[in-house]
Design a protein around this motif. Structure first.
Motif, mmCIF file in Angstrom:
data_model
loop_
_atom_site.group_PDB
_atom_site.id
_atom_site.type_symbol
_atom_site.label_atom_id
_atom_site.label_comp_id
_atom_site.label_asym_id
_atom_site.label_seq_id
_atom_site.Cartn_x
_atom_site.Cartn_y
_atom_site.Cartn_z
ATOM 1 N N LEU A 29 15.271 0.932 59.482
ATOM 2 C CA LEU A 29 14.356 0.185 58.615
ATOM 3 C C LEU A 29 15.108 -1.068 58.230
ATOM 4 C CD1 LEU A 29 13.294 3.076 56.222
ATOM 5 C CD2 LEU A 29 12.019 2.206 58.177
ATOM 6 N N LYS A 30 14.475 -2.227 58.329
ATOM 7 C CA LYS A 30 15.223 -3.452 58.047
ATOM 8 C C LYS A 30 14.513 -4.330 57.043
ATOM 9 C CE LYS A 30 13.481 -5.477 62.212
ATOM 10 N NZ LYS A 30 13.345 -5.114 63.522
ATOM 11 N N ALA A 31 15.343 -4.990 56.255
ATOM 12 C CA ALA A 31 14.851 -5.944 55.262
ATOM 13 C C ALA A 31 15.878 -7.064 55.150
ATOM 14 C CB ALA A 31 14.658 -5.264 53.913
ATOM 15 N N ALA A 32 15.384 -8.272 54.915
ATOM 16 C CA ALA A 32 16.261 -9.420 54.746
ATOM 17 C C ALA A 32 16.310 -9.888 53.292
ATOM 18 C CB ALA A 32 15.808 -10.576 55.643
ATOM 19 N N ARG A 33 15.399 -9.378 52.480
ATOM 20 C CA ARG A 33 15.328 -9.788 51.065
ATOM 21 C C ARG A 33 15.218 -8.554 50.185
ATOM 22 N NH1 ARG A 33 16.805 -13.702 53.341
ATOM 23 N NH2 ARG A 33 15.846 -15.751 53.395
ATOM 24 N N LEU A 34 15.653 -8.684 48.952
ATOM 25 C CA LEU A 34 15.671 -7.563 48.018
ATOM 26 C C LEU A 34 14.292 -6.961 47.762
ATOM 27 C CD1 LEU A 34 17.334 -5.720 46.196
ATOM 28 C CD2 LEU A 34 17.105 -7.452 44.394
ATOM 29 N N PRO A 35 13.240 -7.755 47.514
ATOM 30 C CA PRO A 35 11.926 -7.141 47.270
ATOM 31 C C PRO A 35 11.451 -6.262 48.429
ATOM 32 C CG PRO A 35 11.881 -9.423 46.565
ATOM 33 C CD PRO A 35 13.185 -9.219 47.300
ATOM 34 N N LYS A 36 11.661 -6.705 49.654
ATOM 35 C CA LYS A 36 11.264 -5.914 50.824
ATOM 36 C C LYS A 36 12.085 -4.629 50.909
ATOM 37 C CE LYS A 36 9.408 -4.946 54.842
ATOM 38 N NZ LYS A 36 8.029 -4.512 54.982
ATOM 39 N N ALA A 37 13.364 -4.713 50.621
ATOM 40 C CA ALA A 37 14.225 -3.532 50.660
ATOM 41 C C ALA A 37 13.792 -2.509 49.611
ATOM 42 C CB ALA A 37 15.681 -3.936 50.445
ATOM 43 N N LEU A 38 13.471 -2.973 48.425
ATOM 44 C CA LEU A 38 12.997 -2.074 47.369
ATOM 45 C C LEU A 38 11.654 -1.452 47.750
ATOM 46 C CD1 LEU A 38 14.007 -4.197 44.268
ATOM 47 C CD2 LEU A 38 14.993 -1.980 44.921
ATOM 48 N N GLU A 39 10.805 -2.231 48.388
ATOM 49 C CA GLU A 39 9.507 -1.727 48.856
ATOM 50 C C GLU A 39 9.701 -0.626 49.904
ATOM 51 O OE1 GLU A 39 6.206 -3.501 51.860
ATOM 52 O OE2 GLU A 39 6.707 -4.797 50.156
ATOM 53 N N LEU A 40 10.614 -0.851 50.857
ATOM 54 C CA LEU A 40 10.894 0.162 51.875
ATOM 55 C C LEU A 40 11.458 1.427 51.247
ATOM 56 C CD1 LEU A 40 12.394 -1.989 54.765
ATOM 57 C CD2 LEU A 40 10.274 -0.676 54.823
ATOM 58 N N MET A 41 12.330 1.251 50.268
ATOM 59 C CA MET A 41 12.911 2.408 49.590
ATOM 60 C C MET A 41 11.815 3.224 48.921
ATOM 61 S SD MET A 41 15.807 3.803 49.233
ATOM 62 C CE MET A 41 16.094 5.366 48.431
ATOM 63 N N ALA A 42 10.898 2.576 48.257
ATOM 64 C CA ALA A 42 9.796 3.281 47.597
ATOM 65 C C ALA A 42 8.882 3.947 48.616
ATOM 66 C CB ALA A 42 9.001 2.313 46.728
ATOM 67 N N GLN A 43 8.622 3.262 49.714
ATOM 68 C CA GLN A 43 7.731 3.776 50.746
ATOM 69 C C GLN A 43 8.309 5.010 51.432
ATOM 70 O OE1 GLN A 43 6.828 0.828 53.710
ATOM 71 N NE2 GLN A 43 5.889 2.286 55.088
ATOM 72 N N PHE A 44 9.625 5.017 51.663
ATOM 73 C CA PHE A 44 10.240 6.106 52.406
ATOM 74 C C PHE A 44 10.882 7.154 51.502
ATOM 75 C CE2 PHE A 44 9.468 3.086 55.643
ATOM 76 C CZ PHE A 44 9.212 3.852 56.762
ATOM 77 N N TYR A 45 10.607 7.062 50.222
ATOM 78 C CA TYR A 45 11.034 8.087 49.279
ATOM 79 C C TYR A 45 9.775 8.482 48.537
ATOM 80 C CZ TYR A 45 13.579 10.560 45.658
ATOM 81 O OH TYR A 45 14.068 11.528 44.828
ATOM 82 N N SER A 46 9.116 9.486 49.058
ATOM 83 C CA SER A 46 7.838 9.861 48.467
ATOM 84 C C SER A 46 7.815 11.347 48.160
ATOM 85 C CB SER A 46 6.697 9.508 49.426
ATOM 86 O OG SER A 46 6.882 10.161 50.667
ATOM 87 N N GLY A 47 7.222 11.675 47.060
ATOM 88 C CA GLY A 47 7.083 13.070 46.693
ATOM 89 C C GLY A 47 8.408 13.781 46.528
#
Length: 125
Positions: A29-47
């Motif tokens: 999973l890749k991100a170049a900016r902090l907001p995108k990285a935080l979004e990916l973290m939230a998306q892939f950490y569920s339940g």
């Protein structure tokens, strides 16, 4: 297959890292900016289920420091490594115990560190 969150803002380095991780059998999973990285973290950490096994964090993302993401990773027990051209000198005291790879680093040192983080400490010795 382990999933690695790669947060790197330098496009050439990010592409090279993605190739290295892909070749080693990781899902990236890749991100170049902090907001995108935080979004990916939230998306892939569920339940309560974490689907990110480790993270590679460039400390400086276009002038924005990655430490808010490091805090989220710490709170969820996701191991990570900071990457920086400044080594440990660019890390605040709160993160002094964290793994650090100083740029430039080799593919071998990165993969070795990731394997150790994902495998966890050897408690048999």
């Amino acid at each position: 297959m382990a999933t690695i969150l790669m947060v790197e803002d330098e496009m050439n380095l990010a592409m090279m890292l993605e190739d290295i991780l892909d070749d080693a059998g990781y899902s990236v999973l890749k991100a170049a900016r902090l907001p995108k990285a935080l979004e990916l973290m939230a998306q892939f950490y569920s339940g309560g289920e974490n689907r990110i096994d480790a993270a590679i964090l460039d400390i400086n993302l276009a002038g924005v420091q990655v430490f808010p993401l490091a805090d989220v990773l710490l709170s969820r027990g996701v191991p990570f490594v900071f990457t920086s051209g400044y080594g440990r000198d660019g890390i605040p005291d709160d993160y002094r115990g964290s793994a650090v790879l100083q740029k430039p680093y080799s593919a071998e040192s990165l993969l070795s560190m990731l394997q150790a983080m994902i495998r966890g400490p050897d408690l048999t010795g």
